[in-house]
Design an enzyme around this catalytic site. Structure first.
Site, PDB file in Angstrom:
ATOM      1  N   GLU A 123       0.845  -1.196   0.000  1.00 37.25           N
ATOM      2  CA  GLU A 123       0.000   0.000   0.000  1.00 37.25           C
ATOM      3  C   GLU A 123       0.877   1.242   0.000  1.00 37.25           C
ATOM      4  O   GLU A 123       2.047   1.198   0.390  1.00 37.25           O
ATOM      5  CB  GLU A 123      -0.922   0.004   1.224  1.00 37.25           C
ATOM      6  N   LYS A 125       2.510   4.700   1.103  1.00 36.96           N
ATOM      7  CA  LYS A 125       2.937   5.202   2.417  1.00 36.96           C
ATOM      8  C   LYS A 125       2.670   6.702   2.479  1.00 36.96           C
ATOM      9  O   LYS A 125       3.398   7.503   1.893  1.00 36.96           O
ATOM     10  CB  LYS A 125       4.424   4.913   2.645  1.00 36.96           C
TER      11      LYS A 125
END
Length: 721
Positions: A123, A125
């Site tokens: 995912e 950051k």
């Protein structure tokens, strides 16, 4: 300079400098919301620190940035919150190869076959302010910033004004939400919202924020919650902390459940089944980076299976099951306007380049370390040269090229005398660092040693900061560490100084008095013995418990080393090296035993033994030591561990372990209060042997040491809970 080209002395000095730099920038970033360097510059400092610690593990300092999270919460109008589960940070990767090594490391730790599939989540950051939201029976009861990972600021009233954070979680059923569940994520500000906020701030003549992250941090950490309410803050969840239960088997499933409860999660969260897929997702997000509504600085990967996360556990400040793959930074050209020399605690003369201000990644850079005399020579640097600064993630921010080295210009002459005291400055044989030979006659060295003694990783005396140390030193009140504990006799003189009032003086003296029974490992580190850093100081005290015992062992061991007393290559004591054929055999045995004792400690080698011996054989150091111990009484050093059958024992693992990796087994032993060693000796209490155990098993049998198999070890761990 590569780590392989550094001497231990150079590495120790660079680690000291890095610890100070990183601590400063942690404070500016986490506590003051006013960073002076870019994230890439900060990552480069941390990266270099990690490289040095990997190459020189025995030099790791107690104040190592690798063991620090965020920054300690100073005096704040917001209340403090103790995190039930520590808020960790993540280690970083900067190349595809490092991502591949991360996956391989997970496989090795879990003892998985090379072709075993390890599913990861990936995912984006977000570059925001970490926040933990505690829900009890589905209702928000507390919100806190990360702070130093253990203690954060209470921002419960403030997050009530963030629309992404529900006051009550949406439940699909009566028992869908655990009784206690802490959701963790990032408070951030979207790019467009940030620009609009700064426009309003400028129009009102108020503070302009440097970037969205600073805008978010400054807006959330407000005493007046109505100010927070007026700011466009958002929230994205990326994990969880304390939980009465975790109603999922994987990271991905749990994040989907958090989203179902009404808390936003990243829309770019995916599962990846290989390092190649992880890197592909990283590149995909990198291409979308400019078009995303919020700032990101990389991609985070996490092991998907939660049972594997539990087995992998944590090291220092980060989980073994997660890593942040950071985006690369930039280069820039500028002019070297001057070269200044700074004198450190050990006398090292460090050249610092003063630069024509240059914008790199949105931040103005004016200074750069030039490391040492050889580095200046290698680059042919002179005042006035045009240089290239590199801010990539795999090295310290540094000068990588001199664009004008062929132009005629006066060469730079490195000083041969200390700029602080005038003493001769020389480089010892085999070292590149030039050091002042003045020792404690050099005011810079004395001041730096006093600063080190009261630093956060040493005695951590609140109120006795750098400016106060310098002020009291210049007044002649502080010459050695023991003088700090005699400042109470100067109370009336201190009160008479500008800037000091009765209350501030009493607070300082109370803080000093509170350190009269200091942690022994912190005190040892505070003495500034060369090569005795972080883990080394703690491990020495774990083994010897009291400082007098350590001093005696160091004196005996260094005597043995100086007299050429033989020892096994693995550091274990060999009775064959001592023969009772003279009146001095007993003393020789004691010296050899002490040397073997020290060398058996992981990370302690001949260099550390020599440094300890040098310290405890030097009359001035002994005087400082004894003077200090007349003022303080450090209690025996005791490490809190689980109550177990192996607490306090020395364990050796040998052979192939079939259900866990060697690292996992060692981590289990240390959690149970045991210490691990790499070789069998008379001091070994237990050997855990797997298939293929060889010479160590024979040594254990010869010495009558208990030997168990892996199943018996697993039972010991199970019984300890």
């Amino acid at each position: 300079m590569t780590t392989s080209a550094l001497t231990e002395a150079e590495a120790a000095n660079e680690l000291m400098r890095l610890a100070r730099q990183i601590a400063k920038h942690n404070r500016l970033y986490h506590a003051e919301d006013s960073p002076e360097i870019t994230d890439a510059e900060y990552d480069a400092l941390v990266r270099r620190n990690a490289e040095l610690e990997a190459a020189f593990p025995h030099l790791i300092r107690p104040d190592s940035p690798s063991a620090q999270i965020g920054h300690e919460i100073a005096a704040s109008p917001l209340g403090k919150v103790q995190h039930e589960v520590r808020m960790m940070s993540l280690d970083n990767a900067f190349t595809d190869e490092e991502v591949e090594e991360f996956v391989a490391r997970v496989r090795r730790f879990l003892a998985l076959p090379e072709d075993a599939e390890v599913v990861m989540t990936a995912e984006d950051k977000i570059d925001g302010l970490s926040c933990s939201l505690r829900y009890e029976n589905g209702r928000l009861v507390r919100a806190a910033t990360r702070g130093d990972g253990q203690v954060g600021e209470d921002v419960t009233a403030n997050v009530a004004h963030i629309p992404d954070i529900p006051q009550e979680l949406k439940a699909a059923g009566l028992f869908d939400i655990p009784a206690v569940f802490e959701i963790r994520g990032e408070v951030y500000m979207a790019k467009d919202d940030f620009l609009a906020l700064n426009a309003r701030q400028a129009e009102a003549g108020e503070k302009i924020f440097a970037n969205p992250r600073n805008g978010a941090a400054g807006s959330l950490r407000q005493k007046d919650a109505s100010v927070t309410a007026s700011r466009p803050l958002r929230f994205l969840a990326h994990g969880w902390g304390a939980a009465s239960e975790v109603p999922a088997a994987t990271q991905f499933e749990m994040m989907r459940k958090i989203a179902d409860w009404g808390v936003p999660v990243s829309p770019l969260l995916v599962r990846c089944s290989s390092a190649a897929e992880m890197v592909a997702h990283y590149r995909d997000i990198g291409e979308k980076r400019a078009s995303l509504p919020y700032d990101i600085d990389g991609v985070v990967y996490k092991v998907d299976r939660l049972d594997w996360q539990d087995r992998l556990g944590f090291v220092a400040k980060a989980p073994r099951w997660g890593i942040a793959h950071k985006f690369p930074a930039e280069r820039a050209e500028t002019t070297l306007d001057a070269i200044d020399i700074q004198v450190g605690r050990t006398g090292k003369l460090t050249p610092v380049g003063r630069l024509k201000p240059v914008l790199v990644g949105g931040v103005t850079v004016t200074n750069v370390t030039l490391h040492n005399r050889d580095e200046i020579g290698r680059l042919g640097l002179r005042v006035g040269d045009r240089i290239v600064l590199q801010r990539a993630g795999d090295v310290i921010p540094q000068v990588v090229e001199n664009l004008t080295r062929e132009e005629p210009r006066d060469p730079y002459h490195f000083p041969d005398h200390c700029p602080e005291c005038g003493s001769e400055a020389v480089a010892e044989e085999g070292e590149v660092d030039v050091r002042c030979t003045g020792g404690l006659i050099c005011p810079a060295q004395r001041v730096e040693r006093l600063k080190h003694f009261v630093s956060r990783a040493a005695l951590d005396i609140e109120g006795l900061g750098e400016k106060t140390i310098i002020e009291f030193f210049q007044l002649g009140w502080l010459e050695s560490p023991a003088d700090i504990f005699r400042l109470r006799k100067r109370r009336s003189e201190i009160v008479g100084r500008e800037g000091w009032k009765d209350k501030s003086v009493d607070n300082l003296l109370a803080a000093i008095e509170a350190k009269r029974q200091p942690d022994a490992a912190r005190l040892l580190f505070g003495l500034g013995i060369r090569h005795v850093g972080a883990v080394t100081a703690r491990d020495l005290m774990k083994r010897f418990v009291t400082l007098p015992a350590l001093r005696e062992a160091a004196r005996q061991a260094s005597s043995a080393a100086r007299e050429g007393e033989p020892a096994n290559a693995d550091g274990a004591y060999d009775p064959a090296t001592v023969t009772p054929d003279s009146d001095t055999a007993g003393a020789e045995a004691g010296r050899s035993d002490a040397l073997a004792d020290l060398l058996s400690i992981d990370g302690v080698g001949p260099v550390v033994v020599e440094a300890l011996g040098d310290f405890f054989h030097e009359p001035h150091n002994i005087a400082v030591w004894e003077d200090l111990l007349s003022e303080v009484s450090p209690p025996p050093y005791v490490v809190e561990t689980k109550d177990s059958a192996v607490a306090g024992k020395t364990i050796v693992f040998t052979g192939k372990l079939e259900t866990m990796s060697r690292d996992e087994a060692k981590a289990q032993a240390e959690a149970l209060g045991a210490r691990t060693a790499g070789s069998v000796s008379a001091k070994t209490d237990l050997v855990v042997a797997g298939p293929g155990a060889g010479s160590k098993l024979k040594q254990a049998a010869a010495l009558g040491i208990d030997v168990i198999d892996e199943a018996a070890w697993a039972e010991i761990v199970r019984q300890a809970g």
